[in-house]
Scaffold this active site. Structure first.
Site, PDB file in Angstrom:
ATOM      1  N   GLY A 160       0.838  -1.205   0.000  1.00 12.91           N
ATOM      2  CA  GLY A 160       0.000   0.000   0.000  1.00 12.91           C
ATOM      3  C   GLY A 160       0.867   1.248   0.000  1.00 12.91           C
ATOM      4  N   ARG A 161       0.308   2.297   0.585  1.00 16.40           N
ATOM      5  CA  ARG A 161       0.953   3.612   0.495  1.00 16.40           C
ATOM      6  C   ARG A 161       2.345   3.639   1.120  1.00 16.40           C
ATOM      7  NH1 ARG A 161      -4.285   3.976   1.645  1.00 16.40           N
ATOM      8  NH2 ARG A 161      -5.663   5.342   0.455  1.00 16.40           N
ATOM      9  N   THR A 240       6.753  -1.862  10.263  1.00 24.67           N
ATOM     10  CA  THR A 240       6.174  -0.600  10.751  1.00 24.67           C
ATOM     11  C   THR A 240       4.660  -0.679  10.606  1.00 24.67           C
ATOM     12  OG1 THR A 240       6.381   0.333   8.543  1.00 24.67           O
ATOM     13  CG2 THR A 240       8.152   0.854  10.101  1.00 24.67           C
ATOM     14  N   ARG A 242       1.517  -3.365  11.815  1.00 24.02           N
ATOM     15  CA  ARG A 242       0.775  -3.581  13.060  1.00 24.02           C
ATOM     16  C   ARG A 242       1.294  -4.837  13.738  1.00 24.02           C
ATOM     17  NH1 ARG A 242      -0.585   0.880  13.491  1.00 24.02           N
ATOM     18  NH2 ARG A 242      -2.667   1.760  13.590  1.00 24.02           N
ATOM     19  N   GLU A 271       1.570  -3.389  23.236  1.00 24.84           N
ATOM     20  CA  GLU A 271       2.231  -2.079  23.342  1.00 24.84           C
ATOM     21  C   GLU A 271       1.675  -1.317  24.540  1.00 24.84           C
ATOM     22  OE1 GLU A 271       1.764  -0.057  19.589  1.00 24.84           O
ATOM     23  OE2 GLU A 271       2.718  -1.668  18.479  1.00 24.84           O
ATOM     24  N   HIS A 290       6.566   2.411  18.480  1.00 24.35           N
ATOM     25  CA  HIS A 290       5.428   2.748  17.627  1.00 24.35           C
ATOM     26  C   HIS A 290       5.363   4.258  17.369  1.00 24.35           C
ATOM     27  CE1 HIS A 290       1.041   1.707  16.355  1.00 24.35           C
ATOM     28  NE2 HIS A 290       1.511   2.733  15.655  1.00 24.35           N
ATOM     29  N   ALA A 292       6.722   5.515  14.189  1.00 25.56           N
ATOM     30  CA  ALA A 292       7.183   5.707  12.809  1.00 25.56           C
ATOM     31  C   ALA A 292       6.509   6.889  12.127  1.00 25.56           C
ATOM     32  CB  ALA A 292       6.934   4.435  12.000  1.00 25.56           C
TER      33      ALA A 292
HETATM   34  N1  LIG Z   1       3.997   2.370  12.818  1.00 24.23           N
HETATM   35  C1  LIG Z   1       3.214   3.417  12.583  1.00 24.23           C
HETATM   36  O1  LIG Z   1       3.315   4.449  13.219  1.00 24.23           O
HETATM   37  C2  LIG Z   1       2.216   3.331  11.496  1.00 24.23           C
HETATM   38  C3  LIG Z   1       1.627   2.135  11.169  1.00 24.23           C
HETATM   39  N2  LIG Z   1       0.740   2.067  10.148  1.00 24.23           N
HETATM   40  C4  LIG Z   1       0.181   0.755   9.827  1.00 24.23           C
HETATM   41  O2  LIG Z   1       0.657   0.376   8.542  1.00 24.23           O
HETATM   42  C5  LIG Z   1      -0.425  -0.169   7.794  1.00 24.23           C
HETATM   43  C6  LIG Z   1      -0.168   0.075   6.320  1.00 24.23           C
HETATM   44  O3  LIG Z   1      -0.253   1.466   6.056  1.00 24.23           O
HETATM   45  P1  LIG Z   1      -0.510   1.976   4.569  1.00 24.23           P
HETATM   46  O4  LIG Z   1       0.489   1.411   3.654  1.00 24.23           O
HETATM   47  O5  LIG Z   1      -0.656   3.438   4.648  1.00 24.23           O
HETATM   48  O6  LIG Z   1      -1.940   1.296   4.303  1.00 24.23           O
HETATM   49  P2  LIG Z   1      -2.618   0.959   2.927  1.00 24.23           P
HETATM   50  O7  LIG Z   1      -4.038   0.709   3.214  1.00 24.23           O
HETATM   51  O8  LIG Z   1      -2.258   1.968   1.899  1.00 24.23           O
HETATM   52  O9  LIG Z   1      -1.912  -0.427   2.508  1.00 24.23           O
HETATM   53  C7  LIG Z   1      -2.186  -1.646   3.074  1.00 24.23           C
HETATM   54  C8  LIG Z   1      -1.938  -2.694   2.004  1.00 24.23           C
HETATM   55  O10 LIG Z   1      -2.067  -3.975   2.583  1.00 24.23           O
HETATM   56  C9  LIG Z   1      -2.676  -4.805   1.613  1.00 24.23           C
HETATM   57  N3  LIG Z   1      -3.318  -5.960   2.238  1.00 24.23           N
HETATM   58  C10 LIG Z   1      -4.384  -5.968   3.060  1.00 24.23           C
HETATM   59  N4  LIG Z   1      -4.680  -7.237   3.404  1.00 24.23           N
HETATM   60  C11 LIG Z   1      -3.763  -8.016   2.801  1.00 24.23           C
HETATM   61  C12 LIG Z   1      -3.519  -9.412   2.790  1.00 24.23           C
HETATM   62  N5  LIG Z   1      -4.298 -10.239   3.481  1.00 24.23           N
HETATM   63  N6  LIG Z   1      -2.473  -9.884   2.073  1.00 24.23           N
HETATM   64  C13 LIG Z   1      -1.672  -9.048   1.385  1.00 24.23           C
HETATM   65  N7  LIG Z   1      -1.847  -7.710   1.350  1.00 24.23           N
HETATM   66  C14 LIG Z   1      -2.886  -7.220   2.051  1.00 24.23           C
HETATM   67  C15 LIG Z   1      -3.684  -3.918   0.909  1.00 24.23           C
HETATM   68  O11 LIG Z   1      -3.997  -4.404  -0.374  1.00 24.23           O
HETATM   69  C16 LIG Z   1      -2.928  -2.599   0.846  1.00 24.23           C
HETATM   70  O12 LIG Z   1      -2.239  -2.456  -0.373  1.00 24.23           O
HETATM   71  C17 LIG Z   1      -1.666   0.569   8.353  1.00 24.23           C
HETATM   72  O13 LIG Z   1      -2.819  -0.225   8.226  1.00 24.23           O
HETATM   73  C18 LIG Z   1      -1.334   0.810   9.792  1.00 24.23           C
HETATM   74  O14 LIG Z   1      -1.869  -0.223  10.575  1.00 24.23           O
HETATM   75  C19 LIG Z   1       0.418   3.160   9.405  1.00 24.23           C
HETATM   76  C20 LIG Z   1       0.953   4.376   9.705  1.00 24.23           C
HETATM   77  C21 LIG Z   1       1.849   4.568  10.807  1.00 24.23           C
HETATM   78  O1  LIG Z   2      -1.751   5.760  11.770  1.00 32.15           O
HETATM   79  C1  LIG Z   2      -1.451   4.677  12.234  1.00 32.15           C
HETATM   80  O2  LIG Z   2      -2.020   3.631  11.910  1.00 32.15           O
HETATM   81  C2  LIG Z   2      -0.368   4.598  13.208  1.00 32.15           C
HETATM   82  O3  LIG Z   2       0.079   3.552  13.582  1.00 32.15           O
HETATM   83  C3  LIG Z   2       0.161   5.828  13.750  1.00 32.15           C
HETATM   84  O4  LIG Z   2      -0.663   6.309  14.598  1.00 32.15           O
HETATM   85  P1  LIG Z   2      -1.220   5.533  15.882  1.00 32.15           P
HETATM   86  O5  LIG Z   2      -0.057   4.989  16.618  1.00 32.15           O
HETATM   87  O6  LIG Z   2      -2.083   4.435  15.364  1.00 32.15           O
HETATM   88  O7  LIG Z   2      -1.932   6.624  16.505  1.00 32.15           O
END
Ligand SMILES: NC(=O)C1=CN([C@@H]2O[C@H](COP(=O)(O)OP(=O)(O)OC[C@H]3O[C@@H](n4cnc5c(N)ncnc54)[C@H](O)[C@@H]3O)[C@@H](O)[C@H]2O)C=CC1
Ligand SMILES: O=C(O)C(=O)COP(=O)(O)O
Length: 347
Positions: A160-161, A240, A242, A271, A290, A292
């Site tokens: 994804g993104r 990074t 979940r 966490e 957590h 990132a």
């Molecule tokens: N550590 C942190 O601070 C942060 C953690 N995150 C986590 O990272 C995750 C991903 O973020 P983004 O890339 O922005 O989300 P996104 O929604 O753009 O990408 C998620 C990708 O996972 C794929 N996906 C979903 N289920 C799947 C499966 N069963 N098998 C294979 N691929 C699958 C989707 O097709 C999608 O392309 C978020 O859902 C969030 O939980 C996001 C932002 C910050």
């Molecule tokens: O946006 C997310 O999914 C992140 O992991 C970052 O923010 P959070 O720790 O969930 O508040």
């Protein structure tokens, strides 16, 4: 009393240290709306739930019981990408749109994933410690054993993104890349120089495996012992995404028994991590709490976005980033822009 009550649990948001609501209110300016705090407990929220015209979901998990106690709520707004904090199925059953912040801090998370990759590969923490502890001469022999980064393979699970933004960075380091994500078109991968691959191919051929799956019923406990067994002994595991998408006991076993060489982790099954978590004691594992997504831009940006989303629904309009868009048609809210109804499992 204001016309609209936006109910939110008191105290800190998921990643930040709390503070006022000036950024959210900036976006809500001109609307007769106020953000009202309730106790950050299930019972406290349930008691206040009937007053909520909208919910600002932060600081705790939002269970079905909490959502079912909402009587006139027209929107649940999250300031995160991950929507696992809210029982989205319960919200959908009640016809309440849930929004997240999908585009706000992608670059920070990609920087962080790259940081974990580089720091584990070049053993940043251990090298730093050697200098501080007067073990200068041990530094070079350690790095003489590692391969050159250029030409190594980085495999993504979930593309994804965040993974795409990480791929843009990794390309500059000369990494070969492949990705497993059955929901993403091949063209999206090839445009970034990334090869489509099965999960097994990613696991068995990558020198770095970077995990980017959302926490959904389908992905909970996704990476298990058998997956770590498929990885190369020199592989470094980065996440990074979940914590609950990875069986942490299996990861620990893989590191202890040297099925893989190291890990860079920003998210965990529990966490904050407990003091006795074996990962704390492993030298070739780099941990971050957590964070990132954090940067000085992150907090204002996501709070403004939450305010903008709430302002839309309180004005009777469809929100921008609805994760359960099937509820929109029947919500009584007005469509005001072209809207993508075909969305991935977490978009
Ligand atoms: N550590 C942190 O601070 C942060 C953690 N995150 C986590 O990272 C995750 C991903 O973020 P983004 O890339 O922005 O989300 P996104 O929604 O753009 O990408 C998620 C990708 O996972 C794929 N996906 C979903 N289920 C799947 C499966 N069963 N098998 C294979 N691929 C699958 C989707 O097709 C999608 O392309 C978020 O859902 C969030 O939980 C996001 C932002 C910050
Ligand atoms: O946006 C997310 O999914 C992140 O992991 C970052 O923010 P959070 O720790 O969930 O508040």
């Amino acid at each position: 009393m204001a016309k609209y009550t936006i109910l939110t649990p008191a105290g800190a948001s998921f990643t930040t240290a709390g503070g006022g609501y000036e950024y959210e209110m900036e976006a809500l300016e001109g609307l007769d709306a106020e953000i009202v705090e309730c106790p950050a407990t299930e019972e406290g929220f349930i008691a206040a739930a009937p007053t909520a015209d909208a919910v600002y979901a932060k600081g705790m998990k939002f269970t079905a019981a909490m959502i079912n106690a909402l009587t006139k709520c027209r929107h649940i707004a999250l300031g995160t990408v991950g929507v696992d904090y809210v029982d989205v199925a319960a919200a959908t059953a009640k016809g309440i749109p849930v929004t997240n912040c999908p585009d706000t801090f992608i670059e920070e998370v990609a920087d962080h994933a790259m940081m974990l990759l580089l720091a584990t590969h070049r053993r940043c923490i251990e090298q730093d410690r050697m200098v501080r502890e007067g073990r200068w001469a041990e530094g070079r022999p350690q790095l003489l054993k590692i391969p050159r980064l250029m030409g190594q393979t980085l495999g993504f699970i979930g593309f994804g993104r965040v993974a795409r933004a990480t791929a843009r960075r990794a390309k500059a380091f000369g990494l070969h890349m492949k990705a497993y994500d059955p929901y993403v078109e091949e063209l999206t991968l090839s445009a970034l120089g990334v090869e489509p691959a099965t999960l097994s191919e990613v696991l068995s051929t990558s020198d770095f495996v970077s995990m980017h799956l959302p926490d959904t019923p389908e992905t909970r406990g996704f990476l298990k012992e058998r997956h770590f067994r498929q990885m190369k002994p020199n592989a470094i595991f980065i996440t990074t995404g979940r914590g609950p998408t990875v069986n942490e006991a299996a990861l620990i076993k893989a590191l202890e028994e040297k099925w893989i060489a190291g890990a860079g982790l920003d998210v965990f099954e529990v966490e904050p991590t407990r003091p006795d978590n074996p990962l704390h004691r492993m030298p070739h594992v780099i941990l971050s709490p957590h964070n990132a997504s954090a940067s000085s831009r992150f907090d204002p940006a996501r709070k403004r976005r939450v305010g903008q989303e709430l302002a839309l629904t309180l004005q009777g309009k469809w929100p921008m980033s609805c994760v359960n868009p099937t509820v929109l048609e029947k919500s009584g809210l007005r469509r005001w822009q072209p809207y993508a109804m075909e969305r991935g499992p977490n978009s």
